[in-house]
Design a protein around this motif. Structure first.
Motif, PDB file in Angstrom:
ATOM      1  N   LEU A  25       0.832  -1.204   0.000  1.00 61.79           N
ATOM      2  CA  LEU A  25       0.000   0.000   0.000  1.00 61.79           C
ATOM      3  C   LEU A  25       0.867   1.255   0.000  1.00 61.79           C
ATOM      4  CD1 LEU A  25      -2.912   0.908  -0.097  1.00 61.79           C
ATOM      5  CD2 LEU A  25      -2.940   0.905   2.395  1.00 61.79           C
ATOM      6  N   VAL A  26       2.000   1.203   0.657  1.00 60.50           N
ATOM      7  CA  VAL A  26       2.931   2.340   0.627  1.00 60.50           C
ATOM      8  C   VAL A  26       3.446   2.550  -0.794  1.00 60.50           C
ATOM      9  CG1 VAL A  26       5.122   3.222   1.499  1.00 60.50           C
ATOM     10  CG2 VAL A  26       3.586   2.010   3.044  1.00 60.50           C
ATOM     11  N   GLY A  36      -0.508  -6.790  -3.633  1.00 59.85           N
ATOM     12  CA  GLY A  36      -0.977  -6.678  -2.252  1.00 59.85           C
ATOM     13  C   GLY A  36      -1.945  -7.787  -1.893  1.00 59.85           C
ATOM     14  N   THR A  37      -2.801  -8.147  -2.826  1.00 57.52           N
ATOM     15  CA  THR A  37      -3.740  -9.243  -2.591  1.00 57.52           C
ATOM     16  C   THR A  37      -2.988 -10.551  -2.334  1.00 57.52           C
ATOM     17  OG1 THR A  37      -5.395  -8.208  -4.006  1.00 57.52           O
ATOM     18  CG2 THR A  37      -5.641 -10.560  -3.603  1.00 57.52           C
ATOM     19  N   VAL A  38      -2.016 -10.807  -3.164  1.00 57.40           N
ATOM     20  CA  VAL A  38      -1.255 -12.053  -3.026  1.00 57.40           C
ATOM     21  C   VAL A  38      -0.482 -12.071  -1.707  1.00 57.40           C
ATOM     22  CG1 VAL A  38       0.646 -13.391  -4.008  1.00 57.40           C
ATOM     23  CG2 VAL A  38      -1.117 -12.442  -5.501  1.00 57.40           C
ATOM     24  N   THR A  39       0.191 -10.977  -1.373  1.00 56.32           N
ATOM     25  CA  THR A  39       0.966 -10.961  -0.124  1.00 56.32           C
ATOM     26  C   THR A  39       0.046 -11.067   1.090  1.00 56.32           C
ATOM     27  OG1 THR A  39       1.034  -8.541  -0.120  1.00 56.32           O
ATOM     28  CG2 THR A  39       2.913  -9.689  -1.084  1.00 56.32           C
ATOM     29  N   GLY A  40      -1.118 -10.445   1.041  1.00 55.47           N
ATOM     30  CA  GLY A  40      -2.075 -10.558   2.138  1.00 55.47           C
ATOM     31  C   GLY A  40      -2.597 -11.973   2.295  1.00 55.47           C
ATOM     32  N   VAL A  58      -2.456 -14.715   5.361  1.00 53.99           N
ATOM     33  CA  VAL A  58      -3.605 -15.468   5.883  1.00 53.99           C
ATOM     34  C   VAL A  58      -3.264 -16.955   5.943  1.00 53.99           C
ATOM     35  CG1 VAL A  58      -5.962 -16.221   5.377  1.00 53.99           C
ATOM     36  CG2 VAL A  58      -5.354 -13.813   5.166  1.00 53.99           C
ATOM     37  N   PHE A  59      -2.690 -17.491   4.868  1.00 55.30           N
ATOM     38  CA  PHE A  59      -2.342 -18.911   4.857  1.00 55.30           C
ATOM     39  C   PHE A  59      -1.252 -19.227   5.873  1.00 55.30           C
ATOM     40  CE2 PHE A  59      -3.871 -18.744   0.266  1.00 55.30           C
ATOM     41  CZ  PHE A  59      -5.139 -19.190   0.612  1.00 55.30           C
ATOM     42  N   ASP A  60      -0.359 -18.277   6.091  1.00 57.97           N
ATOM     43  CA  ASP A  60       0.689 -18.470   7.091  1.00 57.97           C
ATOM     44  C   ASP A  60       0.085 -18.572   8.492  1.00 57.97           C
ATOM     45  OD1 ASP A  60       3.412 -18.698   7.889  1.00 57.97           O
ATOM     46  OD2 ASP A  60       3.341 -16.593   8.553  1.00 57.97           O
ATOM     47  N   VAL A  61      -0.874 -17.705   8.797  1.00 61.02           N
ATOM     48  CA  VAL A  61      -1.559 -17.750  10.098  1.00 61.02           C
ATOM     49  C   VAL A  61      -2.290 -19.080  10.250  1.00 61.02           C
ATOM     50  CG1 VAL A  61      -3.503 -16.760  11.397  1.00 61.02           C
ATOM     51  CG2 VAL A  61      -1.772 -15.263  10.408  1.00 61.02           C
ATOM     52  N   ILE A  95      -6.283 -10.528   5.830  1.00 62.69           N
ATOM     53  CA  ILE A  95      -7.387 -10.247   4.904  1.00 62.69           C
ATOM     54  C   ILE A  95      -7.420  -8.768   4.557  1.00 62.69           C
ATOM     55  CG2 ILE A  95      -9.907 -10.212   4.694  1.00 62.69           C
ATOM     56  CD1 ILE A  95      -9.890 -12.866   6.284  1.00 62.69           C
ATOM     57  N   SER A  96      -7.185  -7.893   5.531  1.00 64.71           N
ATOM     58  CA  SER A  96      -7.160  -6.455   5.213  1.00 64.71           C
ATOM     59  C   SER A  96      -5.963  -6.136   4.326  1.00 64.71           C
ATOM     60  CB  SER A  96      -7.141  -5.608   6.488  1.00 64.71           C
ATOM     61  OG  SER A  96      -5.896  -5.718   7.139  1.00 64.71           O
ATOM     62  N   LYS A  97      -4.836  -6.816   4.551  1.00 61.28           N
ATOM     63  CA  LYS A  97      -3.684  -6.613   3.669  1.00 61.28           C
ATOM     64  C   LYS A  97      -3.951  -7.158   2.275  1.00 61.28           C
ATOM     65  CE  LYS A  97      -0.080  -6.207   7.095  1.00 61.28           C
ATOM     66  NZ  LYS A  97       1.108  -6.768   7.712  1.00 61.28           N
ATOM     67  N   ALA A  98      -4.917  -8.021   2.144  1.00 59.99           N
ATOM     68  CA  ALA A  98      -5.274  -8.558   0.832  1.00 59.99           C
ATOM     69  C   ALA A  98      -6.289  -7.683   0.103  1.00 59.99           C
ATOM     70  CB  ALA A  98      -5.836  -9.974   0.979  1.00 59.99           C
ATOM     71  N   THR A  99      -7.176  -7.034   0.831  1.00 65.88           N
ATOM     72  CA  THR A  99      -8.247  -6.283   0.166  1.00 65.88           C
ATOM     73  C   THR A  99      -7.956  -4.797   0.023  1.00 65.88           C
ATOM     74  OG1 THR A  99      -9.399  -6.079   2.272  1.00 65.88           O
ATOM     75  CG2 THR A  99     -10.061  -7.888   0.834  1.00 65.88           C
ATOM     76  N   ILE A 100      -7.340  -4.187   1.002  1.00 65.17           N
ATOM     77  CA  ILE A 100      -7.101  -2.735   0.950  1.00 65.17           C
ATOM     78  C   ILE A 100      -6.195  -2.346  -0.220  1.00 65.17           C
ATOM     79  CG2 ILE A 100      -6.075  -0.790   2.191  1.00 65.17           C
ATOM     80  CD1 ILE A 100      -7.257  -1.952   4.752  1.00 65.17           C
TER      81      ILE A 100
END
Length: 176
Positions: A24-25, A107-111, A115-118, A134-139
């Motif tokens: 996002l940055v 960003g979607t992929v890294t988010g 999620v899969f890591d968690v 999920i927020s890192k994937a959608t924002i």
């Protein structure tokens, strides 16, 4: 009214950026650069373009010969210079418009990887633990699309202006 307070606005921006992750940055930096170029083009079209056209018209009017091969070459050069000045930075803006949704996809992929890591670490699908991913994937996806759409509106307008201006200067520099 609270967001007009610079401290609160800065805090809200930092919260938004942290929720969206590092991608996002990158989207923010690319978007600021794109908008700096858009603002430059808006200033060109509202002020400087008329001067560029008048300079070409004066150069053409100052010539006594308008019929020779050399005069035609000069006319084409004046038209080309005016068109080139009118379309400066359009390709850069177009590239940035294309890059921002791709950064959003990154960003979607890294988010989703987060999620899969968690899920792998905890062995469950705990919604609270997955919320940050999920927020890192959608924002970033949303931010990339919004940035791209805003730039797309302006680049289309700039392209239409270039086509119109090119035809107008071509008509203005008459061959007698």
């Amino acid at each position: 009214m609270e967001l007009l307070n610079p401290t609160i606005a800065y805090s809200a921006l930092m919260d938004f950026l942290s929720a969206g992750g590092n991608v996002l940055v990158a989207i923010m930096v690319v978007t600021f650069f794109m908008w700096a170029l858009i603002i430059e083009r808006l200033m060109y079209w509202t002020g400087a373009h008329a001067g560029v056209v008048k300079r070409a018209q004066r150069a053409w009017s100052a010539r006594t010969d308008h019929k020779s091969w050399y005069a035609h070459a000069i006319r084409e050069r004046l038209i080309s210079e005016t068109t080139q000045e009118a379309s400066r930075f359009n390709n850069v803006i177009r590239a940035l418009v294309a890059v921002t949704p791709l950064l959003g996809l990154l960003g979607t992929v890294t988010g989703m990887v987060e999620v899969f890591d968690v899920m792998a670490v905890t062995g469950s699908s705990n919604a609270r633990l997955m919320a940050a991913g999920i927020s890192k994937a959608t924002i970033p996806t949303m931010a990339g699309l919004v940035a791209s759409l805003s730039g797309l509106i302006f680049i289309n307008a700039f392209d239409r202006n270039v086509q119109k201006a090119s035809g107008q200067i071509s008509d203005d520099l008459l061959i007698e």
